[in-house]
Design a protein around this motif. Sequence first.
Motif, PDB file in Angstrom:
ATOM      1  N   ASP A 128     -12.615  57.121   8.216  1.00  0.00           N
ATOM      2  CA  ASP A 128     -13.309  57.992   9.158  1.00  0.00           C
ATOM      3  C   ASP A 128     -12.607  58.028  10.504  1.00  0.00           C
ATOM      4  N   ARG A 129     -11.988  56.911  10.884  1.00  0.00           N
ATOM      5  CA  ARG A 129     -11.235  56.861  12.140  1.00  0.00           C
ATOM      6  C   ARG A 129      -9.825  57.426  11.993  1.00  0.00           C
ATOM      7  N   ARG A 130      -9.410  57.668  10.753  1.00  0.00           N
ATOM      8  CA  ARG A 130      -8.039  58.106  10.464  1.00  0.00           C
ATOM      9  C   ARG A 130      -7.042  57.042  10.938  1.00  0.00           C
ATOM     10  N   ASP A 131      -7.375  55.778  10.637  1.00  0.00           N
ATOM     11  CA  ASP A 131      -6.565  54.647  11.101  1.00  0.00           C
ATOM     12  C   ASP A 131      -5.800  54.053   9.925  1.00  0.00           C
ATOM     13  N   ILE A 132      -4.572  54.510   9.724  1.00  0.00           N
ATOM     14  CA  ILE A 132      -3.778  54.055   8.593  1.00  0.00           C
ATOM     15  C   ILE A 132      -3.312  52.619   8.767  1.00  0.00           C
ATOM     16  N   SER A 133      -3.395  52.077   9.982  1.00  0.00           N
ATOM     17  CA  SER A 133      -2.932  50.707  10.230  1.00  0.00           C
ATOM     18  C   SER A 133      -3.984  49.657   9.913  1.00  0.00           C
ATOM     19  N   ASP A 134      -5.198  50.068   9.602  1.00  0.00           N
ATOM     20  CA  ASP A 134      -6.272  49.102   9.371  1.00  0.00           C
ATOM     21  C   ASP A 134      -5.962  48.252   8.129  1.00  0.00           C
ATOM     22  N   ALA A 135      -6.043  46.929   8.285  1.00  0.00           N
ATOM     23  CA  ALA A 135      -5.727  46.011   7.191  1.00  0.00           C
ATOM     24  C   ALA A 135      -6.675  46.164   6.012  1.00  0.00           C
ATOM     25  N   ALA A 136      -7.858  46.732   6.244  1.00  0.00           N
ATOM     26  CA  ALA A 136      -8.820  46.881   5.157  1.00  0.00           C
ATOM     27  C   ALA A 136      -8.269  47.772   4.044  1.00  0.00           C
ATOM     28  N   LEU A 137      -7.419  48.707   4.380  1.00  0.00           N
ATOM     29  CA  LEU A 137      -6.870  49.605   3.360  1.00  0.00           C
ATOM     30  C   LEU A 137      -6.012  48.828   2.368  1.00  0.00           C
ATOM     31  N   LYS A 138      -5.161  47.968   2.884  1.00  0.00           N
ATOM     32  CA  LYS A 138      -4.314  47.157   2.013  1.00  0.00           C
ATOM     33  C   LYS A 138      -5.159  46.192   1.188  1.00  0.00           C
ATOM     34  N   GLU A 139      -6.169  45.599   1.810  1.00  0.00           N
ATOM     35  CA  GLU A 139      -7.064  44.687   1.089  1.00  0.00           C
ATOM     36  C   GLU A 139      -7.794  45.415  -0.023  1.00  0.00           C
ATOM     37  N   GLY A 140      -8.209  46.649   0.258  1.00  0.00           N
ATOM     38  CA  GLY A 140      -8.925  47.420  -0.745  1.00  0.00           C
ATOM     39  C   GLY A 140      -8.064  47.729  -1.953  1.00  0.00           C
ATOM     40  N   VAL A 141      -6.813  48.111  -1.718  1.00  0.00           N
ATOM     41  CA  VAL A 141      -5.903  48.405  -2.825  1.00  0.00           C
ATOM     42  C   VAL A 141      -5.668  47.161  -3.678  1.00  0.00           C
ATOM     43  N   ALA A 142      -5.692  45.984  -3.052  1.00  0.00           N
ATOM     44  CA  ALA A 142      -5.451  44.730  -3.768  1.00  0.00           C
ATOM     45  C   ALA A 142      -6.706  44.160  -4.425  1.00  0.00           C
ATOM     46  N   SER A 143      -7.848  44.816  -4.251  1.00  0.00           N
ATOM     47  CA  SER A 143      -9.101  44.310  -4.823  1.00  0.00           C
ATOM     48  C   SER A 143      -9.030  44.278  -6.346  1.00  0.00           C
ATOM     49  N   THR A 144      -9.793  43.358  -6.939  1.00  0.00           N
ATOM     50  CA  THR A 144      -9.870  43.289  -8.401  1.00  0.00           C
ATOM     51  C   THR A 144     -10.875  44.288  -8.961  1.00  0.00           C
ATOM     52  N   ASP A 145     -11.667  44.903  -8.088  1.00  0.00           N
ATOM     53  CA  ASP A 145     -12.666  45.893  -8.509  1.00  0.00           C
ATOM     54  C   ASP A 145     -11.997  47.275  -8.497  1.00  0.00           C
ATOM     55  N   PRO A 146     -11.876  47.933  -9.649  1.00  0.00           N
ATOM     56  CA  PRO A 146     -11.192  49.226  -9.698  1.00  0.00           C
ATOM     57  C   PRO A 146     -11.852  50.296  -8.826  1.00  0.00           C
ATOM     58  N   ARG A 147     -13.157  50.180  -8.617  1.00  0.00           N
ATOM     59  CA  ARG A 147     -13.832  51.161  -7.761  1.00  0.00           C
ATOM     60  C   ARG A 147     -13.369  51.022  -6.311  1.00  0.00           C
ATOM     61  N   ILE A 148     -13.227  49.786  -5.850  1.00  0.00           N
ATOM     62  CA  ILE A 148     -12.775  49.558  -4.479  1.00  0.00           C
ATOM     63  C   ILE A 148     -11.312  49.977  -4.337  1.00  0.00           C
ATOM     64  N   GLN A 149     -10.513  49.689  -5.361  1.00  0.00           N
ATOM     65  CA  GLN A 149      -9.128  50.152  -5.338  1.00  0.00           C
ATOM     66  C   GLN A 149      -9.062  51.674  -5.161  1.00  0.00           C
ATOM     67  N   LEU A 150      -9.867  52.380  -5.932  1.00  0.00           N
ATOM     68  CA  LEU A 150      -9.859  53.837  -5.884  1.00  0.00           C
ATOM     69  C   LEU A 150     -10.290  54.344  -4.508  1.00  0.00           C
ATOM     70  N   ILE A 151     -11.336  53.750  -3.944  1.00  0.00           N
ATOM     71  CA  ILE A 151     -11.809  54.166  -2.619  1.00  0.00           C
ATOM     72  C   ILE A 151     -10.715  53.952  -1.579  1.00  0.00           C
ATOM     73  N   ALA A 152     -10.007  52.828  -1.670  1.00  0.00           N
ATOM     74  CA  ALA A 152      -8.945  52.539  -0.704  1.00  0.00           C
ATOM     75  C   ALA A 152      -7.745  53.466  -0.891  1.00  0.00           C
ATOM     76  N   ARG A 153      -7.332  53.673  -2.146  1.00  0.00           N
ATOM     77  CA  ARG A 153      -6.210  54.582  -2.401  1.00  0.00           C
ATOM     78  C   ARG A 153      -6.521  55.994  -1.913  1.00  0.00           C
ATOM     79  N   ARG A 154      -7.734  56.427  -2.163  1.00  0.00           N
ATOM     80  CA  ARG A 154      -8.142  57.767  -1.717  1.00  0.00           C
ATOM     81  C   ARG A 154      -8.152  57.848  -0.199  1.00  0.00           C
ATOM     82  N   ALA A 155      -8.631  56.806   0.451  1.00  0.00           N
ATOM     83  CA  ALA A 155      -8.649  56.794   1.918  1.00  0.00           C
ATOM     84  C   ALA A 155      -7.236  56.905   2.476  1.00  0.00           C
ATOM     85  N   ILE A 156      -6.314  56.156   1.908  1.00  0.00           N
ATOM     86  CA  ILE A 156      -4.923  56.201   2.370  1.00  0.00           C
ATOM     87  C   ILE A 156      -4.347  57.606   2.192  1.00  0.00           C
ATOM     88  N   ALA A 157      -4.632  58.216   1.045  1.00  0.00           N
ATOM     89  CA  ALA A 157      -4.110  59.561   0.783  1.00  0.00           C
ATOM     90  C   ALA A 157      -4.704  60.585   1.734  1.00  0.00           C
TER      91      ALA A 157
END
Length: 507
Positions: free
Chosen positions: A39-68
């Motif tokens: 929502d902030r359009r903050d690509i530097s936020d560490a949460a994005l990388k953490e989300g992609v590395a999550s073991t939950d595929p739903r969280i991975q998808l949310i993070a990948r989509r946010a980055i895109a």
Amino acid sequence: MIRRFAVLLLLFVPVRHAGAQAVGAADSALVARVLLAEDRRDISDAALKEGVASTDPRIQLIARRAIARIGDPKFASRDSFPALPAPPMYKDPAWRLRYRALHAGDCGVLRGALADTVWHVRLHAMDLATPACGTDTVLVRTLISWVRRAPPNAARLPFTASWHPAAHAIVALARMRPDSARRLLPIAVRGTVPWLRAYAARAAAILSDTATLRRMARDANANVQEAAVDGLAQVAGHSADDVYLAALNTSGYQAVRAGARALIGSPRKSEVLNAALATSRRLRRDSSETSRDTRLALLERVNETADAAHATEIAGLASDFDCAVAQAAATIAARFAPTSGMAPRCTRLPVRLPPGAVNLALGGEARLRVVLADSSGGGSFTVRLRGDVAPIMAARILELARAHYYDGLSWQRVEPDFVIQGGSPGANEYVGNPRYIRDELGTVPHVRGTVGMSTRGHDTGDAQWFVNLRDNLRLNPDYTIFGEVVDGIDVVDGVMEGDVIARIEVL
């Protein structure tokens, strides 16, 4: 750090959602941080990388989509993401085929359409009548009778019209039979329904009735003011600059914008500059993002009339909460100090995650029942929010509905073979919720019955909805779908311009 702790504290409970397992507090907090970064359009936020590395595929998808989405405003890679459930499919009502069959200038067919059982078809027939139809006495008599029967209020029963026949008829008569329209125009001008008066202003413009337009530019309703100023700009040009300057002192963003645009090329440069600067300062104090288009129109007049004597004042406008406005002001200021390196100074308004965003993102379901006022024909329809594609936007709409933001607002745009649009406190495209809602473009197509967010450019949603009345796939690249009608599509099809939303119930 404090903000992140607050997110964790607010979410220190498992999130349960329809059709999926419970999510722990840590994962809920991570999803919240990912959504907030998007929502902030903050690509530097560490949460994005953490989300992609999550073991939950739903969280991975949310993070990948946010980055895109952050990296590409058009989200060009959206088709590489998993397909989402398709919206319901709805057939067109039979009357819409008759609506589409009408053509401009086919006077005999248009005359017959004035007796159609559905008012949308009748109004469309009037809108298509050309000057050649002015010799059709039966058609003209019908229009005259509708203007004369203009009602004292906007109330209507189901399947009927109110002020609409008189409004469309006076504009059609202005094109077809100017003499008749001039005699009847005072009926519409004196009408107590602002919607009717706005149409009267359009008719006055067709008739080049500058005296009437000047009076209507002082109407108490900002939409009438806007229509009158737009009309004067067409027929009177800069001979009515006094009216346009007065419009800059009004409160409605739409009327101010109309005045600013009408002053393009005005010979009264000094007055225009002073008025545009004063109004720019006034609207900045509103701290409303939805005033952006109006403020940019004012800065265009500043740019056109600026002088060195006002350089400091113009430079002051380069400090703003809206970066687009700050950039425009800085560009103008740089004309007077080209070596100063004038840069915009924008302090973005705080961004917070709305309640429910995490739950919706992880599969939770929410539905809204949109109830129309009895005075607008009544009825209701149900919208299912699409948190699987636009969880932040859906959550913001849910929050606004719970706060009764939409209660009493109207559907100000009705194009029966395109969309209905509403939810503006000013019943106008340029007046909306003060805080923009960012786009969440996705793979859900704009088919009949889907609900999208109206914008005037990327990331400029102001809480106005539109419902697609037909498949509008050309909207896919630019507009976010955040819901879909799951019940009551016939009520949606029957909405008329100006119909009032009595309330929106959270189911």
